[in-house]
Scaffold this motif. Structure first.
Motif, mmCIF file in Angstrom:
data_model
loop_
_atom_site.group_PDB
_atom_site.id
_atom_site.type_symbol
_atom_site.label_atom_id
_atom_site.label_comp_id
_atom_site.label_asym_id
_atom_site.label_seq_id
_atom_site.Cartn_x
_atom_site.Cartn_y
_atom_site.Cartn_z
ATOM 1 N N CYS A 26 46.432 40.554 46.502
ATOM 2 C CA CYS A 26 46.096 41.944 46.847
ATOM 3 C C CYS A 26 44.797 42.042 47.646
ATOM 4 N N PHE A 27 43.906 41.082 47.407
ATOM 5 C CA PHE A 27 42.549 41.268 47.938
ATOM 6 C C PHE A 27 42.311 40.469 49.207
ATOM 7 N N SER A 28 41.522 41.029 50.110
ATOM 8 C CA SER A 28 41.245 40.345 51.368
ATOM 9 C C SER A 28 40.350 39.144 51.084
ATOM 10 N N LEU A 82 36.602 38.838 49.354
ATOM 11 C CA LEU A 82 36.271 38.979 47.927
ATOM 12 C C LEU A 82 36.486 37.650 47.222
ATOM 13 N N VAL A 89 37.644 35.872 44.084
ATOM 14 C CA VAL A 89 38.451 36.303 42.934
ATOM 15 C C VAL A 89 38.581 35.158 41.928
ATOM 16 N N THR A 148 43.174 47.842 46.162
ATOM 17 C CA THR A 148 41.996 47.477 46.962
ATOM 18 C C THR A 148 41.045 48.668 47.058
ATOM 19 N N VAL A 173 39.249 49.051 43.723
ATOM 20 C CA VAL A 173 38.255 47.977 43.523
ATOM 21 C C VAL A 173 37.048 48.195 44.434
ATOM 22 N N ASN A 174 37.297 48.565 45.682
ATOM 23 C CA ASN A 174 36.166 48.796 46.596
ATOM 24 C C ASN A 174 35.300 49.946 46.099
#
Ligand SMILES: Nc1ncnc2c1ncn2[C@@H]1O[C@H](COP(=O)(O)OP(=O)(O)OP(=O)(O)O)[C@@H](O)[C@H]1O
Length: 440
Positions: A4-6, A9, A11, A98, A101-102
């Motif tokens: 999901c995350f770019s 990040l 993780v 995202t 989270v951001n």
């Protein structure tokens, strides 16, 4: 979920409570997404709630986003009530997650900025006074109301609580602010000199009086006279002071010509004046004259949260002055500051912080740098191994040294290390090799 995350990040993944806590201790993440359905209760939320509680206890500033099932509003609300910062309902949607989270990262950043600002801004508008506790803020509010008036004010409180600072603030915030502020410490001047210091003297009035001299009262004309440690004023002088407060005129020693003086009088004492009155060493009528308004300044240990706020502020300001800016307290230092009773109040704290600024290695100031001891905590409640190891190592060295009367050779044998290693460690933990400073 990682997909999901770019890429920008970092993780880390954990599939149960233990792994998640290990990860928290190791990585100290700013944002955590937590699926409440964890083993051994993947269908329920008990383990998830346990973990949420643990995370917020160990690292309370972490932003935890709770991931719940589609219809699971009840648990989402409960998690927010426990301190989670947000929730997200399944099924997973990369864009929405995202976004959430951001937003949590942004919130963490804002909170960090806010904490820094709060430290700089302080809870009062009174110059030089750092306070955030309801007790001190209430004193400051009273002070702001009293300052513009001319009422005689008595400030009481333990030594080092800031009585003189408050007296200066009363002066600065009054219409007399541009005029002189004259302070005299009644306990520091011998009885035979105090009268001439306060009231001045005429040339030839006693041996050595080769010239006339104004006393403190006259030199404060138009401004404020601060009588510190008024409880120590001799009875004979108390009568003279009472006359001045009633008639607003003084007689210099050796003079018969009264001079009128316009001053606002502020007194301070660390003593219990009622007790002094009972003992017959303080005049009751003078007490009523000087205490038109009384400010009882609480001890630092009785001000909720102030010890840390004042210590942080001192670390910043003294750090800058001493050419060691941007220092920060370690967790053990924060705990020790909160736990210490501060018998010498802010003055004691200033001394300890100055010392710590000199002693600190790198940017972190420890409890040992402050010469404070922090009670041992179980490893459960400490963030990571470094903290546990340092606390344990320090305690073991102190115990060994104490048990063999601070003999370095014997202590090093007891600890199974060489003498040079023991010296290095006592340096590192600022343990003095003598019994007097054994709790250093
Ligand atoms: N709230 C505060 N914020 C920042 N500095 C403070 C505060 N209170 C006291 N200080 C500082 O602590 C030191 C001691 O304060 P001050 O001399 O006013 O105390 P005091 O109560 O008059 O002490 P004593 O009874 O021993 O004369 C001073 O350097 C003062 O600037």
């Amino acid at each position: 979920m990682r997909w999901c995350f770019s890429g920008d990040l970092e993780v880390s993944l954990a599939s149960d409570r233990e792994t998640a806590l290990a990860c928290l201790r190791r990585e100290e993440p700013e944002v955590v997404t937590l699926d409440l359905g964890l083993p051994p209760d993947p269908g329920g939320a008990t383990e998830g709630f346990r973990l949420l509680e643990d995370i917020l206890q160990l690292a309370p500033m972490t932003k935890v986003i709770v991931v719940t099932g589609r219809e699971d509003k009840e648990n989402a609300v409960k998690a927010i009530g426990m301190g989670a910062s947000d929730f997200y309902q399944k099924p997973l949607d990369a864009d929405i997650l995202t976004f959430v989270v951001n937003r949590a990262f942004r919130l963490a950043e804002l909170e960090r900025d806010n904490r820094e600002l709060a430290l700089q801004r302080n809870g009062t508008n009174i110059k030089g006074i750092v306070a955030a506790s309801p007790q001190m803020l209430s004193i400051c509010r009273t002070l702001e109301k009293v300052a513009p008036t001319d009422v005689t004010t008595l400030i009481t409180g333990e030594t080092g609580t800031g009585k003189e600072l408050l007296a200066r603030a009363l002066h600065d915030l009054s219409h007399r602010g541009e005029k002189p502020f004259a302070a005299i410490n009644c306990a520091a001047i011998p009885e035979n000199l105090l009268e001439s210091e306060l009231f001045g003297f005429e040339k030839g009035s006693f041996t050595g009086a080769t010239q006339s001299k104004k006393g403190k009262i006259e030199s404060a004309n138009g401004g404020t006279l601060f009588l510190d440690e008024i409880g120590d004023m001799p009875l004979a002088l108390q009568a003279k002071l009472l006359r001045f407060l009633q008639e607003r005129v003084i007689d210099r020693v050796g003079s018969v010509k009264p001079v009128s003086v316009d001053v606002r009088v502020v007194c301070a004492t660390h003593q219990d004046v009622q007790e002094l009155i009972k003992q017959g060493t303080f005049r009751e009528d003078l007490y009523y004259r000087i205490s038109e308004i009384t400010l009882d300044v609480p001890a630092l240990r009785d001000r909720e949260g102030d010890a840390l706020v004042v210590a942080q502020s001192l670390l910043q300001s003294l750090g800058k002055q001493m050419d060691r800016p941007n220092l920060a307290f370690t967790e053990d230092a924060i705990k020790a500051i909160k736990g210490h009773p501060w018998p010498g109040n802010v003055r004691e704290m200033i001394n300890k912080v100055k010392r710590a600024i000199i002693m600190a290695d790198g940017k972190r100031v420890t409890a040992a740098d402050l010469q404070l001891s922090c009670d041992e905590e179980g490893p459960e409640s400490q963030l990571n191994l470094r903290q546990v190891r340092e606390n344990a190592e320090r305690a073991a060295i102190l115990q060994a040294l104490q048990s063999c009367g601070f003999n370095m050779a014997q202590a090093s044998r007891l600890l199974g290390i060489t003498r040079p290693t023991l010296y290095n460690l006592t340096d590192k933990y600022r343990i003095k090799a003598s019994p007097e400073s054994s709790s250093a």
